[in-house]
Design a protein around this motif. Structure first.
Motif, short mmCIF file in Angstrom:
data_model
loop_
_atom_site.label_atom_id
_atom_site.label_comp_id
_atom_site.label_asym_id
_atom_site.label_seq_id
_atom_site.Cartn_x
_atom_site.Cartn_y
_atom_site.Cartn_z
N PHE A 179 -17.18 9.16 17.28
CA PHE A 179 -17.70 10.28 18.07
C PHE A 179 -16.63 10.78 19.05
O PHE A 179 -16.30 11.97 19.10
CB PHE A 179 -18.97 9.85 18.81
N PHE A 180 -16.02 9.86 19.79
CA PHE A 180 -15.02 10.23 20.79
C PHE A 180 -13.76 10.81 20.14
O PHE A 180 -13.20 11.78 20.63
CB PHE A 180 -14.64 9.03 21.65
N THR A 181 -13.33 10.18 19.05
CA THR A 181 -12.10 10.67 18.39
C THR A 181 -12.31 12.10 17.90
O THR A 181 -11.44 12.95 18.05
CB THR A 181 -11.71 9.75 17.21
N ARG A 182 -13.50 12.38 17.37
CA ARG A 182 -13.81 13.75 16.95
C ARG A 182 -13.82 14.70 18.14
O ARG A 182 -13.37 15.83 18.04
CB ARG A 182 -15.19 13.80 16.29
N GLU A 183 -14.35 14.21 19.26
CA GLU A 183 -14.41 15.06 20.46
C GLU A 183 -13.02 15.44 20.95
O GLU A 183 -12.79 16.57 21.36
CB GLU A 183 -15.17 14.34 21.59
N VAL B 157 -10.36 19.16 15.36
CA VAL B 157 -10.13 19.28 13.92
C VAL B 157 -10.22 17.90 13.28
O VAL B 157 -10.41 16.91 13.97
CB VAL B 157 -8.74 19.87 13.64
N ASN B 158 -10.08 17.85 11.98
CA ASN B 158 -10.12 16.56 11.29
C ASN B 158 -8.90 15.71 11.67
O ASN B 158 -7.78 16.07 11.35
CB ASN B 158 -10.12 16.78 9.77
N PRO B 159 -9.12 14.61 12.35
CA PRO B 159 -7.99 13.77 12.74
C PRO B 159 -7.43 13.03 11.52
O PRO B 159 -8.15 12.83 10.54
CB PRO B 159 -8.61 12.79 13.73
N PRO B 160 -6.16 12.64 11.55
CA PRO B 160 -5.63 11.83 10.45
C PRO B 160 -6.44 10.54 10.32
O PRO B 160 -6.88 9.98 11.32
CB PRO B 160 -4.19 11.52 10.86
N LEU C 35 6.03 -8.06 0.64
CA LEU C 35 5.93 -7.49 -0.70
C LEU C 35 6.50 -6.07 -0.77
O LEU C 35 6.44 -5.42 -1.81
CB LEU C 35 4.47 -7.48 -1.17
N GLY C 36 7.03 -5.61 0.36
CA GLY C 36 7.60 -4.26 0.40
C GLY C 36 6.55 -3.17 0.19
O GLY C 36 6.83 -2.13 -0.40
N GLU C 37 5.34 -3.43 0.66
CA GLU C 37 4.24 -2.48 0.41
C GLU C 37 4.08 -1.43 1.51
O GLU C 37 3.25 -0.55 1.39
CB GLU C 37 2.91 -3.24 0.33
N ILE C 38 4.85 -1.58 2.58
CA ILE C 38 4.60 -0.68 3.72
C ILE C 38 5.54 0.53 3.70
O ILE C 38 6.75 0.39 3.75
CB ILE C 38 4.71 -1.44 5.06
N ASN C 39 4.93 1.69 3.57
CA ASN C 39 5.66 2.93 3.75
C ASN C 39 4.89 3.73 4.80
O ASN C 39 3.91 4.40 4.50
CB ASN C 39 5.74 3.70 2.41
N LEU C 40 5.34 3.61 6.04
CA LEU C 40 4.58 4.21 7.15
C LEU C 40 4.51 5.73 7.05
O LEU C 40 3.50 6.33 7.40
CB LEU C 40 5.20 3.82 8.49
N ARG C 41 5.58 6.33 6.55
CA ARG C 41 5.59 7.78 6.46
C ARG C 41 4.47 8.28 5.54
O ARG C 41 3.68 9.15 5.90
CB ARG C 41 6.95 8.28 5.97
N THR C 42 4.39 7.67 4.35
CA THR C 42 3.32 8.04 3.41
C THR C 42 1.96 7.75 4.02
O THR C 42 1.02 8.52 3.87
CB THR C 42 3.46 7.24 2.09
N PHE C 43 1.89 6.62 4.71
CA PHE C 43 0.60 6.19 5.25
C PHE C 43 0.08 7.13 6.34
O PHE C 43 -1.09 7.51 6.32
CB PHE C 43 0.72 4.76 5.79
N VAL C 44 0.94 7.51 7.28
CA VAL C 44 0.44 8.38 8.36
C VAL C 44 0.15 9.80 7.86
O VAL C 44 -0.66 10.51 8.44
CB VAL C 44 1.38 8.44 9.61
N ASP C 45 0.81 10.18 6.76
CA ASP C 45 0.58 11.52 6.21
C ASP C 45 -0.58 11.55 5.20
O ASP C 45 -0.96 12.62 4.73
CB ASP C 45 1.85 12.05 5.51
N ALA C 46 -1.11 10.38 4.87
CA ALA C 46 -2.14 10.30 3.82
C ALA C 46 -3.41 11.07 4.18
O ALA C 46 -3.85 11.06 5.33
CB ALA C 46 -2.49 8.84 3.56
N ASP C 47 -3.97 11.75 3.21
CA ASP C 47 -5.27 12.38 3.42
C ASP C 47 -6.37 11.34 3.16
O ASP C 47 -6.09 10.20 2.80
CB ASP C 47 -5.44 13.63 2.53
N ARG C 48 -7.59 11.77 3.35
CA ARG C 48 -8.72 10.87 3.23
C ARG C 48 -8.78 10.17 1.86
O ARG C 48 -9.00 8.96 1.77
CB ARG C 48 -10.01 11.67 3.47
N THR C 49 -8.55 10.95 0.81
CA THR C 49 -8.64 10.41 -0.55
C THR C 49 -7.64 9.28 -0.76
O THR C 49 -8.00 8.20 -1.25
CB THR C 49 -8.38 11.53 -1.58
N LEU C 50 -6.39 9.53 -0.39
CA LEU C 50 -5.35 8.52 -0.57
C LEU C 50 -5.62 7.29 0.29
O LEU C 50 -5.48 6.15 -0.15
CB LEU C 50 -3.98 9.13 -0.23
#
Ligand SMILES: [Zn+2]
Length: 254
Positions: A117-121, A125-128, A167-182
């Motif tokens: 609720f607060f984050t939306r407030e 707009v739609n937050p990441p 495991l080399g699974e972290i790609n922060l750039r892709t992660f912060v840019d990800a939309d809801r589906t991803l």
């Protein structure tokens, strides 16, 4: 300072909760209200309005929650088999699905859903997704104690992040840019990946980065005319840019 405490105790509540569904114990309500004051203090730094009102509907039995959601047409929209709660932003209503089973867990779910609720407030707009779910995970992992409120990441979560790095699974750039589906795909296919990483990222932002930087980032996210990627916005506010942001985060969690 005792004086401040007295002032706070008598100050008007900034957020009004409309309780619905199965009744909560008096003690639980007190904990929820204290957590709400805590969240209000935090979110106020990023431009929270006055006279906030949110509905909290609690169900002890999952089957009753499902019936309620069905009448609202919600069951068809999202798979609910694993969810403990949800937030309906159109109605400004947090719905808790199974409070009767584990009251302590139920309270954590309440803190999580009310944070949406607060984050939306503050973002309008739609937050990441990482910010939205990360903030909610942050408050979900807060405990209201006699002396105050404390936050922690579980050892499972910390271990999970270390494994991701290994495991080399972290790609922060892709992660912060990800939309809801991803974001949700990562969550489903890769054991808690998205929520754990979002929680860690927000913990880093809240506990290790200055409020000024976090405030500037949220300011950029509030500007819906600025269509640049979230990673570009982070690069603009974080000293040293996105690479330094990645390095600082890795230093803390690897
Ligand atoms: Zn959530």
């Amino acid at each position: 300072m005792a004086f401040v405490g007295i002032l706070n105790a008598f100050a008007d509540r900034r957020v009004h909760i409309d309780y619905a569904g199965d009744p909560l114990k008096e003690k639980e309500r007190v904990q929820i209200e204290r957590m709400m004051d805590y969240q209000v203090d935090f979110y106020t730094l990023f431009g929270l309005g006055d006279s906030l009102r949110v509905k909290l509907t609690v169900f002890n039995e999952r089957s009753e929650a499902m019936f309620y959601l069905d009448t609202m047409g919600v069951t068809k929209i999202i798979p609910l088999n694993t969810a403990n709660g949800l937030y309906n932003s159109g109605k400004k209503e947090a719905i808790i699905l199974e409070m009767g089973k584990d009251r302590k867990k139920g309270l954590s779910v309440i803190y999580h859903e009310l944070s949406h609720f607060f984050t939306r407030e503050i973002t309008c707009v739609n937050p990441p997704m990482w910010l939205m779910e990360g903030l909610s995970e942050y408050f979900e992992h807060c405990e209201v104690g006699k002396k105050g409120i404390s936050h922690s990441m579980t050892s499972y979560e910390k271990g999970r992040i270390r494994t991701m790095y290994m495991l080399g699974e972290i790609n922060l750039r892709t992660f912060v840019d990800a939309d809801r589906t991803l974001f949700m795909k990562k969550q489903r296919n890769d054991e808690q990946y998205a929520y754990v990483l979002a929680h860690a990222l927000v913990t880093f932002m809240v506990e290790n980065v200055s409020r000024q930087i976090l405030g500037n980032l949220i300011g950029l996210l509030q500007d819906n005319k600025d269509k640049s990627k979230v990673s570009e916005k982070i690069a603009r506010v974080y000293p040293g840019g996105f690479e330094t942001f990645e390095k600082d985060f890795e230093k803390l969690y690897r």
